[in-house]
Design a protein around this motif. Structure first.
Motif, PDB file in Angstrom:
ATOM      1  N   TRP A   1      -8.292  -3.866 -12.500  1.00 37.70           N
ATOM      2  CA  TRP A   1      -9.672  -4.346 -12.406  1.00 37.70           C
ATOM      3  C   TRP A   1     -10.559  -3.402 -13.207  1.00 37.70           C
ATOM      4  CZ3 TRP A   1     -12.600  -8.305 -10.453  1.00 37.70           C
ATOM      5  CH2 TRP A   1     -13.983  -8.069 -10.316  1.00 37.70           C
TER       6      TRP A   1
ATOM      7  N   LEU B   1     -16.176  -5.673  -7.577  1.00 30.01           N
ATOM      8  CA  LEU B   1     -15.132  -6.001  -6.610  1.00 30.01           C
ATOM      9  C   LEU B   1     -15.489  -5.404  -5.253  1.00 30.01           C
ATOM     10  CD1 LEU B   1     -12.193  -6.924  -5.873  1.00 30.01           C
ATOM     11  CD2 LEU B   1     -11.426  -4.710  -6.737  1.00 30.01           C
TER      12      LEU B   1
ATOM     13  N   ILE C   1     -14.352  -4.751  -1.379  1.00 25.93           N
ATOM     14  CA  ILE C   1     -13.134  -4.733  -0.572  1.00 25.93           C
ATOM     15  C   ILE C   1     -13.435  -4.272   0.842  1.00 25.93           C
ATOM     16  CG2 ILE C   1     -10.745  -3.935  -0.468  1.00 25.93           C
ATOM     17  CD1 ILE C   1     -11.344  -2.502  -3.151  1.00 25.93           C
TER      18      ILE C   1
ATOM     19  N   THR D   1     -14.268 -10.847  -4.020  1.00 24.62           N
ATOM     20  CA  THR D   1     -14.214 -10.220  -2.702  1.00 24.62           C
ATOM     21  C   THR D   1     -12.792 -10.267  -2.165  1.00 24.62           C
ATOM     22  OG1 THR D   1     -14.775 -12.303  -1.660  1.00 24.62           O
ATOM     23  CG2 THR D   1     -16.603 -10.802  -2.101  1.00 24.62           C
ATOM     24  N   LEU D   2     -12.366  -9.166  -1.616  1.00 23.86           N
ATOM     25  CA  LEU D   2     -11.057  -9.081  -1.001  1.00 23.86           C
ATOM     26  C   LEU D   2     -11.240  -8.589   0.426  1.00 23.86           C
ATOM     27  CD1 LEU D   2      -9.044  -7.345  -3.849  1.00 23.86           C
ATOM     28  CD2 LEU D   2      -8.826  -9.715  -3.102  1.00 23.86           C
TER      29      LEU D   2
ATOM     30  N   ALA E   1      -7.307  -8.007   2.035  1.00 24.19           N
ATOM     31  CA  ALA E   1      -6.166  -8.169   1.136  1.00 24.19           C
ATOM     32  C   ALA E   1      -5.598  -6.830   0.696  1.00 24.19           C
ATOM     33  CB  ALA E   1      -6.569  -8.985  -0.080  1.00 24.19           C
ATOM     34  N   TYR E   2      -6.389  -5.773   0.870  1.00 25.81           N
ATOM     35  CA  TYR E   2      -5.877  -4.425   0.636  1.00 25.81           C
ATOM     36  C   TYR E   2      -5.760  -3.762   2.000  1.00 25.81           C
ATOM     37  CZ  TYR E   2      -6.519  -4.238  -4.423  1.00 25.81           C
ATOM     38  OH  TYR E   2      -6.430  -4.433  -5.770  1.00 25.81           O
TER      39      TYR E   2
END
Lengths: 241, 332
Positions: A113, A168, A170, A192-193, A196-197
């Motif tokens: 990213w 990004l 997170i 947007t995560l 997911a991490y």
């Protein structure tokens, strides 16, 4: 061989890292409901998780050369369980312990990213814990300190700092405030995560290892979490006085 | 058997080393009164934060004072409830970590059970006995028939006795914790100066209630205004204390009488109160009973009583696993 531990959010993770390389990592969510009188928390899962990771790696704890622990910001209770467990594990032998701030650790997890990176954790009370970083050519540059603030203020900050860069976001703050990001940054690249991490322990261990190499140890006896926010009682008292 | 006891259920960080269930080699407590004082009561989040800071220095200090090392320990006991969950988790997590690293067995202890047994650190008491546990968090009456055999007789329906002390001390601007200051002030006061109400429970009940008394004190102070009660505050303190003591003594004595038990044990911070001790001594002597109370340091929260209870469980073979959680509402 560094053992990294993160309990700042609802997902606890444990990782073993050597020379910057991940040997093994496992994550587990805190049970939603604990036994009577105890909300589900990491107390039930953290040591069993550490035990599982060590045995899967065929290691005993005494072969670990340092502990790296995620210091916060994050859930107060989660942070205390993680740090207290490390205090117990490290007590009585000369093993180095390093505390690693959680938000840079989350940002370090990002690969593939280019642009802004914003760890974005739900801090309750209509606020988030967040910090802004820029990732360019694989290197991470910190743009703000760790902040506890309204999600709007963070998103504004990202808009101003980023010019036209994509951002990004997170973390579990997205579950509550993802729509604010979508609205505010609609004409910009963003991603947007949520969770997911899920696992931060690997980055905690890697950042910790770098500090161990520089001999920057913390004093395990007096170490405290990075709360970032005073207790409710202290806040009220400040308002009154 | 050498046992380390760790207690972080409320606002005191405590650790103790106990040899053979009897000899206290070290018993350290780090009080947080200075931290909570400005708030007039324990602030849970602040208590948890203090525990994280103090736990290892206190634990290390206890081992050093006892001149033992982790290798000498046969077991570790740690409070797992009831109490403030954030506070409990600090002690529990540290102990689990130590137990895991050094393969020392550990057990999670019920804080109430530890209070009921604390007397054995100093005296042998023959079972059965009626135990009154009165502190800032609890007011409970039990019949203790053996180790592990506790029958609940009654408890407070509202405030704990120690809580009433704290609240009245706050109303009177006396500082925190309230138990000590009021007890001190009451020495020079007349316990019959003000007739505060004693709440009465219905027949057969061994319950307690202190909120009516607290409200009565509030109305008394308000009706007079500070400049009129300030001059005789020691009388008010003594009268309030007399009412609390009456309400603690009556159900305890009645329980002993009705159950045909001649021994009474006091426990918890309020058991350190001088007037309660005096009155219980008078009453039990009059009725041919015996009363036992631990020294003040073993009445308030301490690691020695946790180590003692842990010793008893460990010698019965109990071991806890690493998945154990704290339980804020653990009952006995």
């Amino acid at each position: 061989m560094i053992l990294g531990i993160d309990t700042a959010t609802a997902t606890a993770s444990v990782a073993i890292v050597e020379e910057g390389k991940l040997i093994l990592e496992e994550a587990r969510s805190a049970p939603k409901q604990g036994g009577p009188g105890a909300r589900g928390n990491h107390a039930e899962i953290l040591l069993p998780l550490i035990d599982a990771v060590l045995s899967r790696a065929s290691l005993s704890l005494s072969e670990i050369s340092a502990f790296a622990v995620s210091l916060g910001p994050g859930s107060f209770t989660g942070l205390r369980i993680g740090l207290s467990t490390v205090k117990g594990l490290a007590y009585g032998w000369e093993i180095p312990v390093v505390g690693v701030p959680t938000l840079p650790a989350i940002a370090t997890r990002v690969t593939g990213w280019e642009g802004l990176v914003c760890p974005f954790l739900d801090a309750r009370k209509k606020e988030v814990y967040a910090a802004l970083f820029r990732r360019r050519d694989g290197a991470l540059e910190r743009l703000t300190e760790d902040l506890v603030s309204s999600p709007d203020a963070i998103i504004d900050r990202a808009a101003v700092l980023g010019h036209s860069e994509p951002c990004l976001f997170i973390g579990d703050g997205i579950k509550a405030y993802g729509n604010l990001i979508t609205t505010a940054l609609a004409d910009r690249g963003f991603l947007t995560l949520g969770e997911a991490y899920p696992s931060t322990a690997c980055a905690v261990a890697q950042l910790g290892e770098a500090r161990v190499r520089r001999q920057e140890f913390d004093s395990v006896g007096t170490m405290i979490p990075l709360y970032l926010r005073p207790s409710e009682a202290e806040l009220k008292k400040r308002v009154r006085s | 058997m050498l046992v380390l006891g760790v207690e972080t259920s409320c606002d005191d960080t405590a650790a103790a080393v106990l040899l053979d269930g009897r000899t206290v080699l070290a018993n350290l407590v780090s009080s947080q009164d200075g931290v909570h004082g400005p708030y007039g009561g324990v602030v849970p989040e602040l208590a948890s934060r203090q525990h994280v800071r103090h736990i290892l220095p206190i634990l290390d200090g206890a081992l050093k004072k006892a001149a033992v090392t982790l290798n000498d320990l046969d077991g570790i006991a740690v409070t797992r409830g009831p109490g403030l969950v954030g506070s409990l988790l600090v002690g529990l997590s540290v102990v689990k970590g130590i137990s895991f690293r050094w393969k020392i067995p550990y057990v999670g202890i019920n804080h109430l059970e530890a209070h009921l047994l604390a007397i054995f650190l100093e005296r042998e008491v023959v079972f059965p006995y009626v135990a009154l546990l009165a502190s800032g968090g609890h007011t409970l009456l039990y019949l203790v028939s053996a180790f592990g055999d506790y029958l609940y007789l009654g408890g407070t329906r509202d405030d704990a006795a120690g809580e009433a002390y704290d609240k009245v001390a706050k109303m009177m601007g006396l500082g925190y914790p309230g138990g000590k200051v009021i007890d001190q002030l009451a020495h020079t006061g007349n316990p019959r100066a003000v007739s505060f109400p004693r709440s009465r429970m219905k027949k057969g009940s061994f319950d307690f209630s202190f909120s009516g008394l607290k409200t009565a004190v509030w109305h008394y102070l308000k009706a007079r205004g500070e400049n009129r009660w300030e001059a005789h505050k020691s009388d008010i303190a003594a009268s309030f204390q007399e009412a609390v003591v009456d309400m603690l003594v009556a159900p305890t004595m009645r329980a002993a009488r009705e159950l045909g038990v001649s021994r009474i044990v006091l426990a918890g911070g309020v058991a350190a109160n001088s007037r309660l001790r005096e009155r219980m001594l008078e009453q039990t002597q009059e009725e041919g009973m015996e009363v036992y109370f631990p020294s003040p340091a073993l009445c308030t929260d301490n690691g020695a009583m946790i180590a003692l209870t842990g010793h008893r469980w460990l010698e019965r073979g109990r071991r806890d696993d690493f998945g154990l959680n704290a339980d804020a509402d653990l009952t006995l």
